[in-house]
Every structure is written in structure tokens, then in C-alpha cells.
Design a protein around this motif. Structure first.
Motif, short mmCIF file in Angstrom:
data_model
loop_
_atom_site.label_atom_id
_atom_site.label_comp_id
_atom_site.label_asym_id
_atom_site.label_seq_id
_atom_site.Cartn_x
_atom_site.Cartn_y
_atom_site.Cartn_z
N ALA A 169 16.33 -15.64 -0.96
CA ALA A 169 17.24 -16.78 -1.05
C ALA A 169 17.35 -17.42 0.34
N PRO A 170 17.76 -18.69 0.40
CA PRO A 170 17.90 -19.35 1.71
C PRO A 170 18.77 -18.53 2.65
N GLY A 171 18.30 -18.36 3.88
CA GLY A 171 19.07 -17.60 4.87
C GLY A 171 18.79 -16.11 4.87
N SER A 172 17.94 -15.63 3.96
CA SER A 172 17.63 -14.19 3.92
C SER A 172 16.88 -13.77 5.18
N LYS A 173 17.20 -12.57 5.66
CA LYS A 173 16.52 -12.07 6.86
C LYS A 173 15.09 -11.62 6.57
N HIS A 174 14.89 -11.13 5.35
CA HIS A 174 13.56 -10.62 5.00
C HIS A 174 13.43 -10.54 3.49
N ALA A 175 12.18 -10.40 3.03
CA ALA A 175 11.96 -10.18 1.60
C ALA A 175 12.64 -8.88 1.19
N GLN A 195 4.75 -1.53 9.62
CA GLN A 195 3.98 -2.77 9.42
C GLN A 195 4.43 -3.49 8.15
N HIS A 196 4.71 -2.70 7.10
CA HIS A 196 5.20 -3.31 5.86
C HIS A 196 6.56 -4.00 6.09
N VAL A 197 7.44 -3.32 6.82
CA VAL A 197 8.76 -3.92 7.08
C VAL A 197 8.59 -5.24 7.83
N GLN A 198 7.65 -5.25 8.76
CA GLN A 198 7.41 -6.49 9.52
C GLN A 198 6.89 -7.59 8.60
N ILE A 199 6.04 -7.24 7.63
CA ILE A 199 5.57 -8.24 6.65
C ILE A 199 6.76 -8.80 5.88
N ALA A 200 7.69 -7.91 5.51
CA ALA A 200 8.88 -8.36 4.77
C ALA A 200 9.70 -9.33 5.62
N LEU A 226 0.90 -1.16 0.00
CA LEU A 226 0.00 0.00 0.00
C LEU A 226 0.94 1.21 0.00
N ASN A 227 0.83 2.06 -1.01
CA ASN A 227 1.80 3.15 -1.10
C ASN A 227 1.56 4.18 0.01
N PRO A 228 2.63 4.93 0.37
CA PRO A 228 2.53 5.86 1.50
C PRO A 228 1.46 6.94 1.33
N LYS A 229 1.15 7.29 0.10
CA LYS A 229 0.16 8.35 -0.12
C LYS A 229 -1.24 7.93 0.33
N GLU A 230 -1.45 6.61 0.43
CA GLU A 230 -2.77 6.12 0.87
C GLU A 230 -2.71 5.49 2.25
N ALA A 231 -1.66 5.81 3.00
CA ALA A 231 -1.46 5.15 4.29
C ALA A 231 -2.08 5.91 5.46
N GLN A 232 -2.77 7.01 5.18
CA GLN A 232 -3.35 7.78 6.28
C GLN A 232 -4.52 7.05 6.94
N ASP A 233 -5.25 6.30 6.12
CA ASP A 233 -6.44 5.58 6.61
C ASP A 233 -5.98 4.21 7.14
N LEU A 234 -5.84 4.13 8.47
CA LEU A 234 -5.27 2.90 9.05
C LEU A 234 -6.19 1.70 8.88
N GLY A 235 -7.52 1.96 8.84
CA GLY A 235 -8.46 0.85 8.63
C GLY A 235 -8.27 0.24 7.25
N LYS A 236 -8.18 1.10 6.25
CA LYS A 236 -7.95 0.60 4.89
C LYS A 236 -6.59 -0.08 4.80
N ALA A 237 -5.61 0.53 5.45
CA ALA A 237 -4.27 -0.06 5.41
C ALA A 237 -4.29 -1.48 5.96
N ARG A 238 -5.01 -1.68 7.07
CA ARG A 238 -5.07 -3.02 7.68
C ARG A 238 -5.64 -4.04 6.69
N GLU A 239 -6.70 -3.63 6.00
CA GLU A 239 -7.34 -4.55 5.03
C GLU A 239 -6.40 -4.88 3.87
N VAL A 240 -5.71 -3.85 3.35
CA VAL A 240 -4.84 -4.07 2.19
C VAL A 240 -3.61 -4.89 2.60
N LEU A 241 -3.03 -4.55 3.76
CA LEU A 241 -1.82 -5.26 4.20
C LEU A 241 -2.10 -6.75 4.42
#
Lengths: 284, 81
Positions: free
Chosen positions: A134-140, A121-126, A73-88
Motif C-alpha cells: 500500500a502507499p507508504g509501505s516500508k517494504h513488501a 538478501q531476500h529482506v533487502q529485495i522486499a 528461494l526457500n532456505p533449504k536451497e539457500a546453501q548454494d550462493l551461486g544458484k541463490a544469486r540467479e534465482v533472486l
């Protein structure tokens, strides 16, 4: 000369643009999810993610171009936390698509607390999707947008601070921070991240200034893109940057590194990306 | 002929600023980068007294004037006398 455009919004471009890119040596493009010019509903995002992962790779393939994408979800649409939760909540399933390289372009727009929360929240998803690398990667892999104009310096500092807060869960080599300019490139590179420069009229870098920055800060961990989108923009601005560099006497092997091999190296950390760096000997 | 001080179309001053600020900002950054580029290049000391570089510095002085007629003054600066 072969190019990989590391940041371009092809959903906003025509088939003629694909043809022009193919004719001018572009072998692969990477398309981060971004703002459509208006705020979408969560359902609109799902359609957009399908367009990025199903439709655009087919359009690109007609011209022999490999199309890869990034989901968020791009930062320009991240103000609405409810929508962000659904998209994430929908993002993890798209991360496993065969042409998705990672999370992006996340970041900040106006540096608000809500944008910062959604960024984290995005970083945590990554991090939770570490198995997508690749094997052993810390995150996407993560592709980060830095704000425009007067918000850029503060926003870049906030982003670096938030990434530092994730501590050892973050691997700077797997994160590209985009749209750097003269006042932010050092911050990004010194912290060990990849940096992206965008050649875009008025609001970002120009070919001449981009070549200045390559000269001053070195070609290591540096990519150049045109970020062509639905605004006044030009997919060939990467090529114009090469012309400017050649005018100053820079040689092809050096340019190949910045415009093809660096993106191949960064994206290649995800095994889905199959374009390999090209080796070229300098002229005798 | 006397230079006219007529308004730029129907635009008010705040509207002109809105319309042209980003373009002006971009050009100033480009000029700053150009001056940095000259300084980074081999032989930069040798061009410090070059008339063209002096024109640029003199133009920047003209930009700081508070009266209209700056563009004409900069053009005259670059003109053969």
C-alpha cells in the motif's frame, strides 16, 4: 464458518483437496514458495514461480477459492550462493504478478551462514519492492519460515536479530513469522511481528496445543495454518483446531478472528488481497 | 508367561531410536501441554490430589527406570487391582 488458510502448498495437493477445502468453508489460500523435496536448478524455480502465479490461481478458481502466493528461494536451497544469486535476480518481476502478496517463505533451515546471507538478501529485495505494498509501505509483505525441531529456537533468535539489524527499514506489522511453538511464540509477538502456528503431525503443533497458545498469548496478530504439503499432512487441521476450541467453549466470533479475519488483515496490507474481514455479533 | 526380550524385528537400537524419537518427543510435549492446561484451568488446585493426575506423575517415574517392562508397568498402574 469461513476460513483463510494462510500457509498451504497446493502445488502438492489434488483437485479433490481443493474441493474439500471449498466444501469446508475455505474462501482463500496463501501459498508460500517452498522446497520440492529435491534441489532444483534456477530454471526449475522459474517454472515453479509460473506454476504458483499462473496455474494454481486457475485451479483454485474452479472451486471458488482465491489463490495467492509468495515468491522466494526457500532456505533449504539457500546453501548454494551461486544458484541463490540467479534465482533472486528473477524474484522482482514475479512480485508484480496480480496474485503475489510478497516475499516468502524465507528464513532458516539449519541456521548456516549462507542461509543467513540469503535471508538478508531476500529482506533487502522486499525493501526495494516497497512500491508493491500500500502507499507508504516500508517494504513488501514478508512471510518467514522458522526452522524445525532442535533448530527452531536458535533459528528464530537469529531471524529476529537479523531483522533488528535492518533498523527502521523494517515494519514488524508487515512481517509474519511462521511455525511458532511454545518456546518461540513470545519472542515473535513481543517483538511486534505477526505469528503463524502450524498444525502438523509430529514435528509442529497439535490442535490442542494451538488452542492453548491462543488462550495464553491472545488472538491478536496470530494466524493458524496446516501447511499441508507433500508430506504426511492434512489441510483440515485448521478445522480440527476450531473443533478443539469449540469443545472448550470458545465462541464463533473469536474463532472467525483467528481463522479468517487475522489473515485477511495481515494479507490485506497488500491491496491485491481482496477478501475482507467479516464482522459477527456474539450470540445474545 | 515370561516377557520376551526379543528384538523389534530386524532393527538395531540406533534404528529404533531414529524411527521413534520424533513421535516420542511429540507425545512428551503433548503431555507437558496437557499438564499445563490443567494448571491453567479454574479449579486446578482441587484436582491436584485426583487419582488420575497421580497416575500420570507415577507413570513418569516408571519412564525413568532403566530396565525394560515400562509399558507393562504403566498399564498395571492404570488397572483395577
Amino acid at each position: 464458518m469461513f476460513f483463510i488458510d494462510p500457509h498451504i502448498h497446493m502445488v502438492s495437493r489434488t483437485m479433490a483437496d481443493y474441493e474439500m477445502l471449498a466444501l469446508s468453508g475455505v474462501v482463500a489460500v496463501s501459498e508460500p514458495a517452498f522446497w520440492a523435496g529435491f534441489d532444483r536448478s534456477p530454471a526449475g524455480f522459474i517454472d515453479y514461480f509460473r506454476q504458483l502465479t499462473e496455474f494454481e490461481p486457475r485451479r483454485a478458481a474452479q472451486f471458488g477459492i482465491q489463490h495467492y502466493s509468495w515468491i522466494c528461494l526457500n532456505p533449504k536451497e539457500a546453501q548454494d550462493l551461486g544458484k541463490a544469486r540467479e534465482v533472486l535476480a528473477e524474484i522482482p518481476k514475479f512480485l508484480s504478478c496480480p496474485s503475489v502478496l510478497g516475499i516468502g517463505e524465507i528464513g532458516l533451515n539449519k541456521n548456516t551462514p549462507n542461509e543467513a546471507k540469503v535471508f538478508q538478501q531476500h529482506v533487502q529485495i522486499a525493501i526495494d519492492a516497497a512500491s508493491q505494498g500500500a502507499p507508504g509501505s516500508k517494504h513488501a509483505l514478508i512471510l518467514i519460515h522458522t526452522p524445525h525441531l532442535e533448530d527452531k529456537l536458535k533459528g528464530t533468535r537469529m531471524i529476529l536479530e537479523m531483522l533488528r539489524d535492518f533498523g527502521s527499514a523494517i515494519d514488524p506489522a508487515r512481517i509474519l513469522i511462521d511455525h511458532v511453538e511454545e518456546h518461540t511464540i513470545e519472542l515473535v509477538k513481543d517483538a511486534g511481528f505477526w505469528a503463524g502456528m502450524t498444525i502438523y503431525p509430529i514435528s509442529k503443533a497439535t490442535p490442542a496445543r494451538a488452542v492453548d497458545m491462543i488462550e495464553m498469548y491472545g488472538p491478536q496478530r496470530l494466524c493458524v495454518n496446516a501447511a499441508a504439503d507433500w508430506g504426511i499432512s492434512d489441510p483440515l487441521n485448521t478445522h480440527r483446531t476450531v473443533l478443539e476450541a469449540q469443545r472448550r467453549g470458545h465462541q464463533l466470533p473469536e474463532l472467525l478472528k483467528v481463522f479468517h479475519n487475522n489473515p485477511a488483515e495481515f494479507f490485506g496490507q497488500n491491496p491485491k488481497f481482496t477478501v475482507k474481514p467479516i464482522t459477527m455479533q456474539p450470540p445474545a | 508367561m515370561q516377557m520376551s526380550q526379543s528384538s523389534p524385528g530386524n532393527l538395531t537400537a540406533p534404528e529404533v531410536l531414529d524411527a521413534y524419537f520424533l513421535e516420542a518427543r511429540a507425545r512428551l510435549i503433548e503431555l507437558a501441554a496437557t499438564l499445563d492446561r490443567i494448571d491453567r484451568a479454574a479449579g486446578s488446585q482441587a484436582v491436584q490430589s485426583d487419582a488420575r493426575l497421580n497416575f500420570i506423575h507415577d507413570s513418569l517415574q516408571i519412564l525413568q527406570r532403566t530396565q525394560p517392562g515400562r509399558a507393562k508397568a504403566v498399564q498395571e498402574l492404570y488397572s483395577l487391582k
